[in-house]
Scaffold this active site. Structure first.
Site, PDB file in Angstrom:
ATOM      1  N   TYR A 187      89.093 127.227   0.851  1.00  0.00           N
ATOM      2  CA  TYR A 187      89.120 125.764   0.825  1.00  0.00           C
ATOM      3  C   TYR A 187      89.636 125.073   2.097  1.00  0.00           C
ATOM      4  O   TYR A 187      89.725 123.856   2.149  1.00  0.00           O
ATOM      5  CB  TYR A 187      89.928 125.254  -0.363  1.00  0.00           C
ATOM      6  N   CYS A 219     130.679 134.957 -23.278  1.00  0.00           N
ATOM      7  CA  CYS A 219     131.369 136.029 -23.989  1.00  0.00           C
ATOM      8  C   CYS A 219     132.546 136.468 -23.131  1.00  0.00           C
ATOM      9  O   CYS A 219     132.409 136.641 -21.914  1.00  0.00           O
ATOM     10  CB  CYS A 219     130.398 137.173 -24.190  1.00  0.00           C
ATOM     11  N   GLU A 226      92.920 130.316  -1.681  1.00  0.00           N
ATOM     12  CA  GLU A 226      93.912 130.647  -2.693  1.00  0.00           C
ATOM     13  C   GLU A 226      93.536 131.951  -3.385  1.00  0.00           C
ATOM     14  O   GLU A 226      92.425 132.074  -3.906  1.00  0.00           O
ATOM     15  CB  GLU A 226      93.954 129.505  -3.731  1.00  0.00           C
ATOM     16  N   LYS A 270      93.051 122.215  -8.226  1.00  0.00           N
ATOM     17  CA  LYS A 270      94.172 122.869  -7.543  1.00  0.00           C
ATOM     18  C   LYS A 270      94.617 124.062  -8.370  1.00  0.00           C
ATOM     19  O   LYS A 270      95.188 123.915  -9.436  1.00  0.00           O
ATOM     20  CB  LYS A 270      95.338 121.892  -7.374  1.00  0.00           C
ATOM     21  N   LYS A 317      98.570 115.659  -9.630  1.00  0.00           N
ATOM     22  CA  LYS A 317      98.952 116.663 -10.624  1.00  0.00           C
ATOM     23  C   LYS A 317      98.635 116.201 -12.038  1.00  0.00           C
ATOM     24  O   LYS A 317      98.678 115.007 -12.334  1.00  0.00           O
ATOM     25  CB  LYS A 317     100.464 116.939 -10.526  1.00  0.00           C
ATOM     26  N   CYS A 339     128.972 141.858 -28.994  1.00  0.00           N
ATOM     27  CA  CYS A 339     130.213 142.623 -29.095  1.00  0.00           C
ATOM     28  C   CYS A 339     131.255 141.946 -29.984  1.00  0.00           C
ATOM     29  O   CYS A 339     132.318 142.519 -30.238  1.00  0.00           O
ATOM     30  CB  CYS A 339     130.807 142.884 -27.711  1.00  0.00           C
ATOM     31  N   TYR A 357     110.834 121.748 -10.408  1.00  0.00           N
ATOM     32  CA  TYR A 357     110.959 121.929  -8.969  1.00  0.00           C
ATOM     33  C   TYR A 357     110.477 120.672  -8.234  1.00  0.00           C
ATOM     34  O   TYR A 357     111.132 120.172  -7.322  1.00  0.00           O
ATOM     35  CB  TYR A 357     110.143 123.149  -8.545  1.00  0.00           C
ATOM     36  N   SER A 417     101.802 122.365   3.249  1.00  0.00           N
ATOM     37  CA  SER A 417     101.791 122.162   1.824  1.00  0.00           C
ATOM     38  C   SER A 417     101.128 120.815   1.545  1.00  0.00           C
ATOM     39  O   SER A 417     100.587 120.194   2.454  1.00  0.00           O
ATOM     40  CB  SER A 417     103.240 122.179   1.384  1.00  0.00           C
ATOM     41  N   GLU A 435      88.894 118.960  -5.200  1.00  0.00           N
ATOM     42  CA  GLU A 435      88.845 120.385  -5.565  1.00  0.00           C
ATOM     43  C   GLU A 435      89.955 120.667  -6.570  1.00  0.00           C
ATOM     44  O   GLU A 435      91.090 120.249  -6.355  1.00  0.00           O
ATOM     45  CB  GLU A 435      89.115 121.264  -4.328  1.00  0.00           C
ATOM     46  N   ASP A 476      96.845 127.331  -9.067  1.00  0.00           N
ATOM     47  CA  ASP A 476      98.188 127.765  -8.711  1.00  0.00           C
ATOM     48  C   ASP A 476      98.164 129.261  -8.443  1.00  0.00           C
ATOM     49  O   ASP A 476      98.329 130.069  -9.337  1.00  0.00           O
ATOM     50  CB  ASP A 476      99.124 127.419  -9.868  1.00  0.00           C
ATOM     51  N   ARG A 483     101.232 132.876   3.268  1.00  0.00           N
ATOM     52  CA  ARG A 483     101.772 131.672   3.902  1.00  0.00           C
ATOM     53  C   ARG A 483     103.205 131.880   4.391  1.00  0.00           C
ATOM     54  O   ARG A 483     103.603 131.356   5.421  1.00  0.00           O
ATOM     55  CB  ARG A 483     101.741 130.501   2.926  1.00  0.00           C
ATOM     56  N   CYS A 538     131.553 144.472 -23.341  1.00  0.00           N
ATOM     57  CA  CYS A 538     130.384 143.928 -24.041  1.00  0.00           C
ATOM     58  C   CYS A 538     129.139 144.702 -23.598  1.00  0.00           C
ATOM     59  O   CYS A 538     128.767 144.654 -22.429  1.00  0.00           O
ATOM     60  CB  CYS A 538     130.231 142.446 -23.718  1.00  0.00           C
ATOM     61  N   CYS A 578     130.442 136.409 -29.529  1.00  0.00           N
ATOM     62  CA  CYS A 578     129.308 137.062 -28.885  1.00  0.00           C
ATOM     63  C   CYS A 578     128.498 137.832 -29.926  1.00  0.00           C
ATOM     64  O   CYS A 578     129.065 138.647 -30.659  1.00  0.00           O
ATOM     65  CB  CYS A 578     129.811 138.005 -27.799  1.00  0.00           C
TER      66      CYS A 578
HETATM   67  S1  IVH Z   1      94.681 122.563   0.963  1.00  0.00           S
HETATM   68  C1  IVH Z   1      97.057 121.293   4.613  1.00  0.00           C
HETATM   69  N1  IVH Z   1      93.259 122.928  -1.201  1.00  0.00           N
HETATM   70  O1  IVH Z   1      98.395 124.097  -3.084  1.00  0.00           O
HETATM   71  C2  IVH Z   1      96.482 121.499   3.268  1.00  0.00           C
HETATM   72  N2  IVH Z   1      95.499 123.710  -1.207  1.00  0.00           N
HETATM   73  O2  IVH Z   1     100.723 122.414  -2.812  1.00  0.00           O
HETATM   74  C3  IVH Z   1      96.630 122.883   2.791  1.00  0.00           C
HETATM   75  N3  IVH Z   1      96.154 124.848  -3.267  1.00  0.00           N
HETATM   76  O3  IVH Z   1      99.664 125.658  -0.220  1.00  0.00           O
HETATM   77  C4  IVH Z   1      96.282 123.140   1.407  1.00  0.00           C
HETATM   78  N4  IVH Z   1      94.244 124.635  -4.310  1.00  0.00           N
HETATM   79  O4  IVH Z   1      98.503 127.105  -2.020  1.00  0.00           O
HETATM   80  C5  IVH Z   1      94.450 123.109  -0.612  1.00  0.00           C
HETATM   81  N5  IVH Z   1      91.868 123.213  -3.018  1.00  0.00           N
HETATM   82  C6  IVH Z   1      93.042 123.394  -2.441  1.00  0.00           C
HETATM   83  C7  IVH Z   1      94.110 124.041  -3.094  1.00  0.00           C
HETATM   84  C8  IVH Z   1      95.328 124.184  -2.436  1.00  0.00           C
HETATM   85  C9  IVH Z   1      95.467 125.098  -4.386  1.00  0.00           C
HETATM   86  C10 IVH Z   1      97.564 125.225  -3.057  1.00  0.00           C
HETATM   87  C11 IVH Z   1      97.833 125.899  -1.739  1.00  0.00           C
HETATM   88  C12 IVH Z   1      98.780 124.981  -1.018  1.00  0.00           C
HETATM   89  C13 IVH Z   1      99.433 124.298  -2.166  1.00  0.00           C
HETATM   90  C14 IVH Z   1     100.036 122.985  -1.775  1.00  0.00           C
END
Ligand code: IVH
Length: 691
Positions: A238, A438, A186, A129, A326, A423, A49, A95, A127, A131, A150, A444, A420
């Protein structure tokens, strides 16, 4: 698209190619946004993505004149789907941009310093990150009053009641607090909680989640809060939203306040007094990553000084003061035991690798997608091979490569079947396509079962209590030939109640769930049929255009005649086009399909498509065409407005067109309108007409 396709370098693209690719990317990214955010069912890895978004950004940087009004770079996530009340965020929920290495991180620092006109090093808070899904919590006079997801960044879903069930969301802030404050964080699920939940879901025959992120989102977004209450959700706070007064001067200080108010803040967060410390921190967290209790996919670096954050502001969907650096995807090696071929709803043969189970970054993996036969050939993947597996923090793991040194001496190249596996019909691969299908169609069993599963799924008929396994079992009993038979299941309530794992109550609930879905909006009905390329978006377009089931059916049957007006009309609906039109006419060209359709229509009531405030609009029911360049609105805006007033917007002018809106530099369509005697209006006249 999981694999990066062969791509022309951005510099080598012509303007036309760039415009075409941007259009394609906008559509593709919107599709994956909806899969991820609205349906909690992503189809591609985060890495794939991100690659799409980066490609989009690179092309936009090279061709700024081609940036679309629906560009993914100005959109975040996807709009919420019905069910929860909507909440508009006082401050948009944005984001983060990504960095994929120290060079990109250094570039980020350079940009920020250039913007600020500073040379001294930047102080950051780092911090991990996680998911999960981000949420906004509103506190008034220290009391928790509202919580929202969000959503699309501007508007989310009201999940207040769900959040109130979470231990880590305080009802009341400890100590003094501003009259109004919004706290963001989060919501996530730990790896252990995720695995335990999936196990109990599997035992109950209920939905199994693809990854902790989906499990968290699926658990929070429950209309029945008792379900949320039973799910183990955690929260790390956060970020800030709206606040009636400043609460800190640095982000680090803000995190302190969050802790004092009673929130969990990720204990691995650190203040880095110099940007050069980031790399060491990144490596340290990277090493701890697989032993953490939760999935992380990077580290977020935020400039500590809030005054600097304010000066830096935002660009597009992301702040200039923060970046997500990342991690590379987590990898492991294992042996491939077998290649199994799955047959999908449209007959596509998808190879799946059955693996010796292996732990990849804390999650036990036993299966991986192989995409298609070219992919197997290109990587020369064979049964018995030792393979490198990658889990990009999520979804279905991928096989990155084969360790050929460890290949058994008697191994033979994999031969993809040309029949297939279910079938026995021929499986053919049209020239230019990657997918072998198929040809068995409705004979099928695999396709039939997959179609039924699709039919009852959430965006289609949304029938509760009919999991994949149940459909397969009822199909094996001979109870389900086509979708109409689903509505006959209540007649078998006693038989169902007597089955293993069922009982009177669950059988009755199933009958009720089926009864509740006997009335269905036209767009869901069309989508549920599972016609190739008719996803939710196209189903909606068709429903809005044709209005009623009866009209749609008649027009589709007539459209099977090549060259008919109905065929032309279908192909000219904005967003449909000839390829999709052909899928529809192929479907309606089969008597078996029409029989199944009519049998189904006899069981259900299909609601006409809604046309918002169309009743007294002067353009309701009119077919309109926009041509030339519009000055006061973008095309998508103009189209959306016209459709909301009940007009049909098509791309080509015919004698059925009622109005042609002629913008600047209009060409052949304007001439054709005059030739055919169709009414033409200028953009200003049009604005007057629609108000
Ligand atoms: S700050 C304007 N801090 O990552 C800044 N986001 O890719 C807003 N996320 O939508 C986000 N850990 O869902 C922030 N320590 C962290 C985070 C964090 C995970 C997620 C969050 C955000 C997404 C952005």
């Amino acid at each position: 698209m999981l694999e990066p396709r062969h791509q022309t370098s951005v510099e080598a693209l012509t303007e036309t190619e760039a415009a075409e690719e941007l259009a394609r990317l906008a559509q593709e990214i919107a599709h994956h946004d909806a899969a991820y955010h609205t349906h909690d069912a992503p189809e591609i890895s985060d890495a794939a993505y991100d690659a799409l978004r980066r490609r989009n950004a690179a092309i936009e940087a090279q061709f700024p004149a081609l940036i679309r009004s629906d560009s993914p770079s100005s959109r975040i996530g996807a709009a919420p789907e019905g069910g929860f009340a909507k909440i508009r965020h006082r401050v948009p929920m944005l984001s983060l941009d990504n960095a994929f290495g120290s060079t990109e991180f250094a570039e980020f620092c350079t940009r920020a310093k250039r913007f600020l006109g500073r040379t001294e090093p930047l102080v950051f808070v780092a911090e991990p990150k996680i998911d999960g899904l981000s949420i906004n919590l509103t506190f008034e006079h220290g009391r928790f009053v509202r919580g929202a997801t969000r959503g699309d960044g501007a508007e989310g879903e009201d999940v207040t009641a769900n959040l109130q069930t979470m231990k880590s969301v305080p009802d009341k802030l400890h100590g003094p607090a501003p009259a109004l404050i919004e706290i963001r964080g989060e919501v996530f699920m730990t790896k252990a909680d995720f695995l335990a939940l999936n196990q109990s879901q599997a035992e109950a025959g209920a939905k199994v989640f693809a990854n902790p992120r989906n499990a968290a989102a699926g658990s929070l977004r429950q209309l029945d809060v008792r379900i949320t209450a039973s799910r183990p959700l955690s929260l790390f706070a956060y970020a800030q939203g709206e606040s009636s007064e400043p609460v800190a001067t640095t982000h680090w200080e803000y995190l302190e306040r969050l802790k004092n108010w009673g929130f969990d803040v990720n204990p691995l967060s650190r203040r880095l007094t110099n940007e050069t410390d980031a790399e060491a921190f990144q490596n340290q967290i990277g090493q701890e990553r697989s032993s953490l209790g939760y999935d992380i996919d990077g580290v977020v670096y935020k400039i500590d000084d809030l005054a600097l954050q304010r000066r830096l502001g935002f660009v597009g969907r992301a702040p200039r003061w923060a970046i997500a650096w990342k991690f590379p995807a987590e990898q492991a090696t294992t042996t491939l035991r077998e290649i199994r071929i799955q047959v999908g709803r449209t007959g596509a043969l998808t190879p799946v690798a059955e693996l010796e189970p292996v732990n990849v970054g804390g999650v036990l993996v036993a299966r991986a997608t192989l995409h298609n036969e070219d992919e197997i050939a290109r990587k020369d993947i064979r049964v018995g091979d030792t393979v490198v597996l990658q889990r990009a923090g999520d979804v279905i793991p991928q096989i990155v490569s084969v360790i050929t040194d460890r290949r058994p001496p008697d191994s033979i190249p994999y031969v993809f079947p040309d029949t297939c596996p279910t079938c026995g019909s021929n499986a053919v691969r049209p020239p230019g396509e990657v997918v072998r299908r198929c040809t068995g169609g409705l004979i099928c069993p695999a396709q039939r079962v997959e179609r039924l599963i699709h039919f009852v799924s959430r965006p289609a008929f949304d029938i509760d209590g009919l999991g994949d396994k149940t459909i397969q079992e009822f199909y094996n009993e001979g109870w389900l030939h086509g979708p109409a038979d689903l509505f006959k299941l209540p007649e078998r309530e006693a038989e169902i109640a007597a089955r293993e794992g069922w009982g009177k109550l669950s059988a009755r609930n199933l009958s009720r769930a089926i009864a509740a879905r006997r009335t269905v909006p036209l767009e869901r009905f069309i989508f549920a049929l599972g016609i190739r390329r008719i996803g939710s978006t196209n189903a909606k377009l068709l429903a809005r255009h044709y209005g009623t089931f009866a009209n749609w059916r008649t027009q589709m049957v007539a459209a099977t005649q090549v060259g008919s007006d109905e065929r032309l009309e279908l192909g000219s609906i904005s967003g449909i086009g000839p390829t999709i039109a052909e899928e529809l006419t192929d479907f309606f060209g089969e008597d078996r399909n029409i029989a199944a359709l009519d049998e189904l229509a006899a069981e259900v009531t299909v609601e006409d498509a809604a046309r918002a405030d169309a009743a007294d609009s002067p353009i309701a029911g009119k077919t309109v065409v926009f041509t030339g360049t519009l000055e006061t609105m973008t095309r998508p805006e103009a189209k959306a407005r016209a459709e909301s007033l009940g007009a049909k917007v098509t791309d080509s002018v015919s004698k059925k067109t009622d109005i042609v809106i002629v913008g600047a530099d209009a060409g052949s369509k304007a001439r054709k309108a005059v030739e055919l005697g169709v009414r033409t209006v200028t953009e200003a006249e049009w604005r007057e007409l629609v108000g």
